[in-house]
Design an enzyme around this catalytic site. Structure first.
Site, PDB file in Angstrom:
ATOM      1  CG  ASP A 187     -21.943  -5.136  30.550  1.00 46.33           C
ATOM      2  OD1 ASP A 187     -23.071  -5.003  30.045  1.00 46.33           O
ATOM      3  OD2 ASP A 187     -21.080  -4.239  30.533  1.00 46.33           O
ATOM      4  CG  HIS A 252     -23.983  -2.604  27.662  1.00 46.75           C
ATOM      5  ND1 HIS A 252     -23.012  -2.712  28.642  1.00 46.75           N
ATOM      6  CD2 HIS A 252     -24.077  -1.281  27.370  1.00 46.75           C
ATOM      7  CE1 HIS A 252     -22.545  -1.500  28.927  1.00 46.75           C
ATOM      8  NE2 HIS A 252     -23.175  -0.619  28.180  1.00 46.75           N
ATOM      9  CB  SER A 439     -20.781   1.553  28.455  1.00 48.21           C
ATOM     10  OG  SER A 439     -21.666   1.632  29.530  1.00 48.21           O
TER      11      SER A 439
END
Length: 681
Positions: A187, A252, A439
């Site tokens: 990520d 994220h 996600s």
């Protein structure tokens, strides 16, 4: 070979982050949270308050006691009652015993009638404890199901038992919390959020992992490494803000990691699906996106395979989470990297994407050998943004991604997790944010995979996919999703939305448990509520070796099992996989010989007369020996069932000890006192 910093932007660049974050509502929580209440109930007053008779500790059950007898000396139920009655009557003849019963082995429960004063109860406890075979008399307590003390736990509809369409991770934790399993988060990197830090693999003061972001700064569509050093051994997220698009840093990777494995019961924030697993940060996304070549390198490295220019990963991932993607078919190179990773033992879990279209145009979810995860909502529908499958490219499973099927979302329906407090670059502040997307759905499934791999590290991706499918929660009968392009609505079918919504509690229930008192002679019972058919078989093992003839749901340990570890396996078919799932081990302790009928002494206590002892009955049948005592001292050669009193016994107390022995069992003795002191002829 390693990709150079001059790699052309015209090649296979994937602007991943813009793909991952579709129309998304995000609300950041304050970084100031109430401190956990560290106070505990005072244990200083174990008995009722003298004035009121009520207990000062609310966990204590009024007038109720646990009586522990010496090892192997537990009496019958009637004898427990007799002991309790004698003890309470010696204190107050007006007080009654409400109930007295054996609860296991050497443990009994005694309940006094209501309204007994504290003074009487104190004396009752002291009197009962003074009996030779009684070790302790303790207050009985209320027990309740444990919840975590995480301050935002009530907001986690996505993992708690109370939600109909979450993954019910809470219901799985009694069997597995993911301990010993490594989840690689490919990520944006990670930040050392305090709700994650103790689960992040570390290398000194920085997270263990690798940064595979190459700086492709050529055009507005290109990737910025942000940390200015291209590939390196520090996977810390410096921020993925994109000046060209005006997007702030999303943190994220930190958010995804929190869903999979945030620490539970640490008095703050949230908890992850697999709260005892280890997080391995692998950075492949920088500012404005990431390059597919870097993602391929990240997959390869995560699985423990060599990557030119990077050190070998000494903590190969059991699970690889890819909450990322790009448009297009799965390339030959990406497919090869995933296949090699799965052959090396990693289970690859990928997001289907957020384009509200077919996943056949969404990579890496359209590659072979991956668990494909779509996003579901808190009402059990497929999320409006989630890509969906087809008969030729089916979704494996759905998991909570947040939001609704029409984008009319509220913060409470989104997925709360960990983020950094910085707008562009990382700061020392930390917070939580509610996001939505495939996600967010993907790390729920990666967490469940970790729970399963913790129970059986040998499970491969195909077997795990079969377990996820077979144990999923059904979509509601009217579950649907919107095709945004055509404004049409469709009902969920397995190929389109996945087999159902992933259910952690159901998945771990397939693994058997061994219930019962793990002692020689006691029945052990296999339980596994996850199996609904009778097509499976059982096998019991001693220290990993099959026990001859032990193929039933129950097993009674024998003397040969003493000190050894017993497990049971279920062999059965789940989907297309034939699985052998094994319980955790139970070490076998010595069995308990129970005195069914108490020994008795008969005869006159006069010099020249004989006393006789009847040995009583013992279960299981045991070898019994006798020993006579004079005022507590053994009498020489007095080892028969009868004893003739002599002048030495005059004025003395005579006792006899009856001892039962059996191989594999704790030796048990009962001492019986003759009625009176010995008199002259």
């Amino acid at each position: 070979m390693r990709v150079s910093s001059g790699f052309s932007s015209i090649a296979i660049m994937a602007v991943i982050m813009s793909f991952l974050t579709p129309p998304m509502t995000a609300t950041a929580a304050s970084d100031q949270w109430p401190q956990a209440d560290d106070s505990i109930l005072s244990a200083s007053k174990l008995l009722p308050d003298p004035a009121s008779g009520s207990t000062s500790d609310p966990s204590i059950i009024a007038n109720s006691y646990i009586v522990t007898y010496s090892d192997g000396t537990a009496p019958t139920r009637s004898e427990v009652n007799t002991d309790a009655v004698e003890a309470i009557n010696s204190v107050d003849n007006g007080v009654a015993i409400a109930s007295a019963k054996l609860v296991s082995g050497d443990i009994a429960a005694v309940q006094l009638e209501n309204g007994v004063s504290a003074a009487v109860q104190e004396e009752f406890v002291a009197t009962l404890e003074s009996q030779p075979d009684v070790v302790t008399v303790e207050p009985n307590r209320l027990v309740s199901a444990l919840k975590t003390n995480d301050t935002r736990y009530a907001s986690l509809w996505n993992i708690t038992t109370g939600s109909s369409f979450g993954v019910n991770a809470e219901g799985a934790w009694s069997k597995s919390t993911g301990k010993g399993v490594v989840i690689a988060i490919i990520d944006t990197g990670i930040t050392l959020h305090p709700d994650l830090k103790s689960n992040i693999l570390m290398s000194g003061k920085t997270p263990y992992g690798y940064d595979f972001v190459t700086d492709h700064h050529v055009s507005n569509d290109d990737v910025y490494s942000r940390d200015g050093d291209n590939w390196d051994s520090n996977p810390t997220d410096p921020g993925d803000y994109c000046a060209e698009t005006g997007d702030s840093s999303s943190w994220h990777g930190t958010h995804v990691a929190g869903i999979a494995a945030a620490v539970k019961d640490n008095g703050q924030g949230v908890a992850g699906v697999a709260p005892n697993s280890s997080i391995e940060a692998v950075r492949a996304i920088g500012g404005c996106g990431g390059a597919l070549t870097d993602v391929i390198a990240a997959i390869t490295w995560s699985s423990g395979l060599p990557v030119a220019g990077a050190p070998i990963n000494t903590h190969p991932a059991d699970v690889i989470n890819m909450s990322l993607g790009s448009q297009g078919k799965c390339t030959t190179a990406l497919n090869a990297a995933i296949e090699a990773a799965t052959d090396a033992g990693s289970v690859v879990v990928a997001a289907t994407g957020n384009g509200a279209t077919f996943l056949s145009n969404s990579s890496p979810a359209n590659c072979a050998n991956v668990v494909r995860v779509a996003a579901s909502t808190d009402d059990g529908s497929l999320a409006g943004y989630s890509n969906h499958g087809s008969t030729t490219s089916a979704v494996t499973i759905a998991a909570p991604g947040g939001g609704s099927w029409r984008y009319n979302d509220t913060t409470g329906s989104l997925i709360l997790s960990t983020v950094n407090g910085g707008t562009t670059t990382a700061t020392s502040s930390w917070t939580y944010a509610s996001y939505q997307g495939t996600s967010m759905a993907t790390p729920h499934v990666s967490g469940i995979v970790a729970l399963l791999k913790s129970l059986d590290p040998t499970l491969n991706g195909t077997q795990i996919a079969d377990i996820l499918i077979a144990t999923s929660t059904d979509f509601p009968y009217n579950a649907s999703f919107a095709d945004i392009g055509s404004s049409s609505y469709y009902y969920c079918e397995p190929a389109l939305c996945g087999a159902g919504i992933a259910n952690a509690a159901n998945a771990v229930k397939l693994f058997p448990s061994v219930n019962g008192d793990s002692r020689v002679g006691q029945t052990l019972t296999m339980s596994s509520s996850g199996w609904t058919s009778n097509t499976h078989t059982y096998k019991w093992y001693r220290n990993g070796r099959p026990i001859t003839g032990a193929s039933k749901p129950t097993y009674i340990p024998v003397a040969a099992d003493l000190g050894n570890k017993i497990t049971v396996s279920i062999v059965g078919k789940v989907g297309g996989s034939t699985l052998t799932l094994t319980s955790s081990a139970k070490e076998v302790a010595k069995g308990t010989i129970v005195n069914k009928k108490a020994p008795k002494v008969s005869g006159k206590t006069k010099v020249g007369k004989k006393l006789k002892v009847t040995a009583g009955t013992w279960t299981p049948k045991a070898k019994v020996s006798i020993r006579w005592y004079r005022n507590g001292k053994a009498i020489n050669a007095a080892v028969k069932t009868t004893y003739k009193l002599t002048s030495k016994d005059k004025g003395k107390r005579i006792t006899v000890k009856v001892t039962a022995k059996k191989t594999g069992y704790t030796t048990v003795s009962k001492t019986i006192l003759a009625a009176k002191k010995v008199k002259a002829k």
